[in-house]
Design an enzyme around this catalytic site. Structure first.
Site, PDB file in Angstrom:
ATOM      1  N   HIS A   1       0.819  -1.223   0.000  1.00 35.88           N
ATOM      2  CA  HIS A   1       0.000   0.000   0.000  1.00 35.88           C
ATOM      3  C   HIS A   1       0.847   1.266   0.000  1.00 35.88           C
ATOM      4  O   HIS A   1       0.353   2.338  -0.318  1.00 35.88           O
ATOM      5  CB  HIS A   1      -1.056  -0.018   1.116  1.00 35.88           C
ATOM      6  CG  HIS A   1      -0.587   0.306   2.499  1.00 35.88           C
ATOM      7  ND1 HIS A   1      -0.318  -0.647   3.449  1.00 35.88           N
ATOM      8  CD2 HIS A   1      -0.373   1.486   3.111  1.00 35.88           C
ATOM      9  CE1 HIS A   1       0.050  -0.067   4.574  1.00 35.88           C
ATOM     10  NE2 HIS A   1       0.027   1.228   4.401  1.00 35.88           N
TER      11      HIS A   1
ATOM     12  N   ASP B   1       1.065  -7.683   2.352  1.00 38.97           N
ATOM     13  CA  ASP B   1       1.194  -6.244   2.073  1.00 38.97           C
ATOM     14  C   ASP B   1       2.666  -5.822   1.951  1.00 38.97           C
ATOM     15  O   ASP B   1       3.182  -5.090   2.777  1.00 38.97           O
ATOM     16  CB  ASP B   1       0.496  -5.462   3.194  1.00 38.97           C
ATOM     17  CG  ASP B   1       0.211  -4.027   2.791  1.00 38.97           C
ATOM     18  OD1 ASP B   1       0.801  -3.561   1.805  1.00 38.97           O
ATOM     19  OD2 ASP B   1      -0.601  -3.373   3.470  1.00 38.97           O
TER      20      ASP B   1
ATOM     21  N   SER C   1       3.954   2.488   8.307  1.00 36.72           N
ATOM     22  CA  SER C   1       3.694   1.471   7.295  1.00 36.72           C
ATOM     23  C   SER C   1       4.972   1.159   6.542  1.00 36.72           C
ATOM     24  O   SER C   1       5.638   2.069   6.051  1.00 36.72           O
ATOM     25  CB  SER C   1       2.645   1.966   6.303  1.00 36.72           C
ATOM     26  OG  SER C   1       1.376   1.851   6.862  1.00 36.72           O
TER      27      SER C   1
HETATM   28  N1  ARG Z   1      -4.601   0.768   7.249  1.00 40.09           N
HETATM   29  C1  ARG Z   1      -3.324   0.732   6.611  1.00 40.09           C
HETATM   30  C2  ARG Z   1      -2.496   1.914   7.017  1.00 40.09           C
HETATM   31  O1  ARG Z   1      -2.989   2.984   7.214  1.00 40.09           O
HETATM   32  C3  ARG Z   1      -3.433   0.773   5.137  1.00 40.09           C
HETATM   33  C4  ARG Z   1      -3.875  -0.479   4.568  1.00 40.09           C
HETATM   34  C5  ARG Z   1      -4.103  -0.376   3.098  1.00 40.09           C
HETATM   35  N2  ARG Z   1      -5.048  -1.399   2.713  1.00 40.09           N
HETATM   36  C6  ARG Z   1      -6.284  -1.161   2.315  1.00 40.09           C
HETATM   37  N3  ARG Z   1      -7.091  -2.156   2.178  1.00 40.09           N
HETATM   38  N4  ARG Z   1      -6.717   0.053   2.057  1.00 40.09           N
HETATM   39  O2  ARG Z   1      -1.291   1.831   7.065  1.00 40.09           O
END
Ligand code: ARG
Length: 720
Positions: free
Chosen positions: A91, A227, A655
């Protein structure tokens, strides 16, 4: 039965042991944290992580940014080879993967693997910062500040002394520096980075793996998302930062993380290093209403509309689906976060906890005349100013979420200066040519991922939302114009933009550049909207300036008081996109009554979650085949661990951060937090808050067996 009893007891013991809140500063590890880290099992020294005299783990930690905002690290990555190879999240590279994709080369759906370096794709505008060193510069900064300055004067003074400090420090080097506040303006630190400007895409699984579970599973444990993606830093032939050039060479890093195949066990030591963006741990109870009823509520409401429009338009054509994939994902991410955060704030009674802290603070200050003189007014002033600013913050939230939901007016405003320059008859031909070329470049980048039909729908729905929800006295001029000239017909205004704006398409804009017409520009509905957006933002800031000054000053005093109240306690400053370390352990948790969540998931869970092709839970055929063959070695024996959780304290910006074991080896890459503790950015939840990571063995399994990218595995230092 007995077994279950034992593990339930063991679980109770873990729950009783506290997780350590804190995103710690590397230069203070030795003083504040290393003993505790050793107690938890860490085997290396503080100098192995950060030292002024030798390379350390910090040299393998990378902040990903953009050329225009290199310090605003949107994600983290880690170096895993002597040739500058990086692992980050899928992501985190999503917008780059999207940027390189087209209907013909759909890397979102199919994945991307560079089997040789010449296949790697450069990501426009992406930067990679590596921390060189950091330094406490509090005394120098505070020496130019005084308590009477208003918020703007203070910020200006900090900026100018910051510039001087940075200039001195970077003189004669290739470094870039930043002076930034910690503890709400009570301390200041200088950070010096080497910032690389050629970062290329190396590998990404198809989104059916990299984004497996989609928005349904986002912010959720148990999780099965692969991811990860891979990038590579390039330098000029001299090893220094350079913009993309064919002759650039892979970075020779000072350190890269060894990758461990040993895996994780419950309770193992784990630490995460990275660039957390923002936390608000010292927020008062008074600000919670603003967060819940304004920021989160408005964001959720506006984005529900935006996402519905995008989804419908994206389903109409593959082109629009690819164009808006990244915009959709980033909009959806904090849409869901807002909702979950409000739920968690209520369920965990964050308000009550904040009130307890404030009561303790008040008791403490009342016990001493000197403290009373300094701090008695802090909380009452904060409350008053926060309440007074509510109305402006609300309008600001509608301005950023609703008014800025559509895009064309913002683009129109951003290029209007260049367009106006074209009216100058004296303009020398060479300058004109330069401006035209700038305009064309901007246009190309913008229209590549733009659909005016979709955007027009957003104009109609979201401008109306602004008009309905925000008081007349806080309407941007264009809202009044629509309510009067268009009799409140927002759809008609949107049609005007869609059919007649000179910005409606790249062709229309290029035609205008050929034959610029001042009257047409001045009357353009998109530009009028863009101008009134900027005007309103400036006005709101001015109206709320006084309140902001009071809030800034008293937040600073409140935090100063809290630090004085408990001088022996190690506390960490709020996240601010600077490099931090958080340590803790691999840990299961109990999300709610009678439910136990184990600390890892496996490929079996991926298969169990499988849903229809094209949906959020599609499983690629090749992955199913590999699962059936059961040849997992050396990445697993009878299964492959997919994801795992630790009690590390992370937030957005982390992330892609490496999860590192007691020996300084990579065991996973952090990618999410859990919904039950979404209040954690405001109040850390020690028993509930978890960091969700993809296990590095899943990453290696996919690289090796799914993609056949042995070239990448061979670059790494793999520890059995
Ligand atoms: N919640 C994650 C973050 O803010 C991002 C994940 C991205 N995945 C998704 N399905 N939108 O780091």
């Amino acid at each position: 039965m007995k077994k279950i009893l034992i593990s339930a007891l063991a679980l109770l013991c873990f729950v009783a042991a506290k997780a350590d809140e804190g995103m710690w500063l590397l230069s203070l590890l030795k003083e504040k944290n290393i003993d505790k880290m050793h107690e938890l099992g860490f085997k290396l020294s503080a100098e192995d992580i950060y030292s002024l005299n030798q390379p350390g783990i910090k040299d393998a930690i990378v902040g990903l940014g953009t050329l225009d905002r290199p310090f605003r690290h949107f994600c983290t990555a880690e170096i895993v080879s002597p040739r500058g190879l990086l692992i980050t999240n899928h992501h985190c590279a999503f917008s780059s993967i999207q940027e390189h994709s087209s209907v013909e080369h759909d890397y979102l759906s199919d994945g991307f693997w560079a089997y040789q370096m010449s296949d790697e794709l450069t990501n426009s505008g992406m930067t990679a910062s590596i921390l060189e060193r950091m330094e406490d510069v509090t005394e120098r900064v505070l020496s130019v500040l005084d308590e009477e300055m208003d918020a703007v004067a203070r910020a200006t003074a900090v900026d100018s002394i910051g510039d001087v400090i940075v200039k001195e420090a970077v003189e004669g080097t290739v470094l870039t520096g930043q002076v930034i506040s910690m503890f709400e303006g009570n301390q200041y630190f200088l950070f010096l980075y080497t910032i690389y400007k050629d970062v290329r895409l190396v590998a990404a699984p198809p989104q059916s793996m990299g984004k497996f579970g989609g928005d349904t599973d986002n912010w959720i444990w148990p999780r099965h998302t692969c991811d990860f993606s891979m990038l590579r830093i390039y330098t000029g032939p001299d090893g220094q930062p350079a913009e993309y050039a064919p002759e650039n060479i892979p970075l020779k890093p000072k350190h890269h993380l060894p990758v461990s195949l040993k895996g994780i066990r419950d309770n193992d030591f784990a630490m995460v290093m990275g660039f957390p963006g923002t936390t608000n741990r010292y927020a008062t109870s008074y600000s919670l209403a603003t967060v819940m009823d304004v920021i989160n509520a408005v964001r959720y409401k506006a984005r529900t509309v935006i996402l519905a429009v995008m989804k419908e338009e994206m389903s109409k054509s593959p082109k629009t689906r690819i164009q808006y994939a990244s915009k959709y994902a980033s909009c959806a991410n904090y849409w869901k976060y807002s909702f979950e955060q409000n739920k968690a704030l209520k369920r965990l009674n964050t308000l009550g906890h904040k009130q307890e802290i404030e009561a303790e603070f008040t008791r403490w200050l009342n016990a001493d005349a000197g403290r009373k003189a300094q701090y008695a007014e802090v909380l009452p002033s904060l409350q008053k100013a926060i309440e007074a600013s509510h109305k402006y913050v609300e309008a600001g939230a509608y301005l950023t979420e609703a008014f800025a939901g559509p895009e064309l007016h913002q683009f129109a405003y951003s290029v209007s200066g260049l367009l106006e320059a074209l009216f100058d008859k004296q303009l020398p031909e060479t300058e004109r040519a330069e401006i035209v070329s700038d305009l064309k470049q901007n246009a190309k980048a913008f229209y590549k991922d733009y659909n005016v039909e979709l955007d027009a729908r957003l104009f109609a729905d979201l401008f109306r939302m602004y008009s309905d929800e925000v008081g007349d006295d806080l309407h941007p001029a264009v809202i009044d114009l629509i309510n009067q000239k268009y009799k409140g017909d927002y759809a008609r205004f949107a049609e005007e933009i869609r059919l007649h704006s000179l910005f409606r398409s790249e062709e229309a804009l290029l035609a205008f550049i050929e034959k610029p017409d001042r009257r047409k520009l001045e009357k353009d509905p998109a530009l009028i909207a863009g101008q009134s957006y900027t005007e309103m933002a400036i006005k709101l800031a001015a109206w709320n300036k006084e309140n902001k000054t009071v809030i800034g000053k008293n937040n600073r005093l409140f935090v100063r008081g809290l630090l004085e109240m408990d001088p022996g306690k190690a506390v960490a400053p709020n996240a601010n996109s600077t490099l931090r370390l958080t340590y803790g352990r691999v840990r299961s948790y109990v999300p709610r009554d009678a439910v136990f969540y184990n600390y890892y998931t496996t490929l079996t869970g991926v298969m169990e979650k499988e849903g229809p092709a094209g949906g959020e839970f599609e499983v690629p055929a090749r992955l199913k085949e590999l699962y059936g063959q059961k040849e997992f070695a050396p990445y697993g024996t009878d299964n492959v661990v997919a994801c795992f959780i630790t009690d590390n304290d992370i937030t957005g910006g982390n992330s892609g951060s490496p999860v590192i074991n007691a020996n300084g080896e990579l065991i996973g890459t952090a990618f999410d937090g859990n919904s039950e503790a979404m209040s954690g950015d405001i109040d850390f939840e020690e028993n509930l808050q978890r960091c969700i990571s993809v296990d590095v063995r899943y990453v290696l399994f996919v690289l090796d067996k799914y993609a056949g990218a042995r070239n990448l595995i061979e670059e790494m230092t793999i520890v059995e």
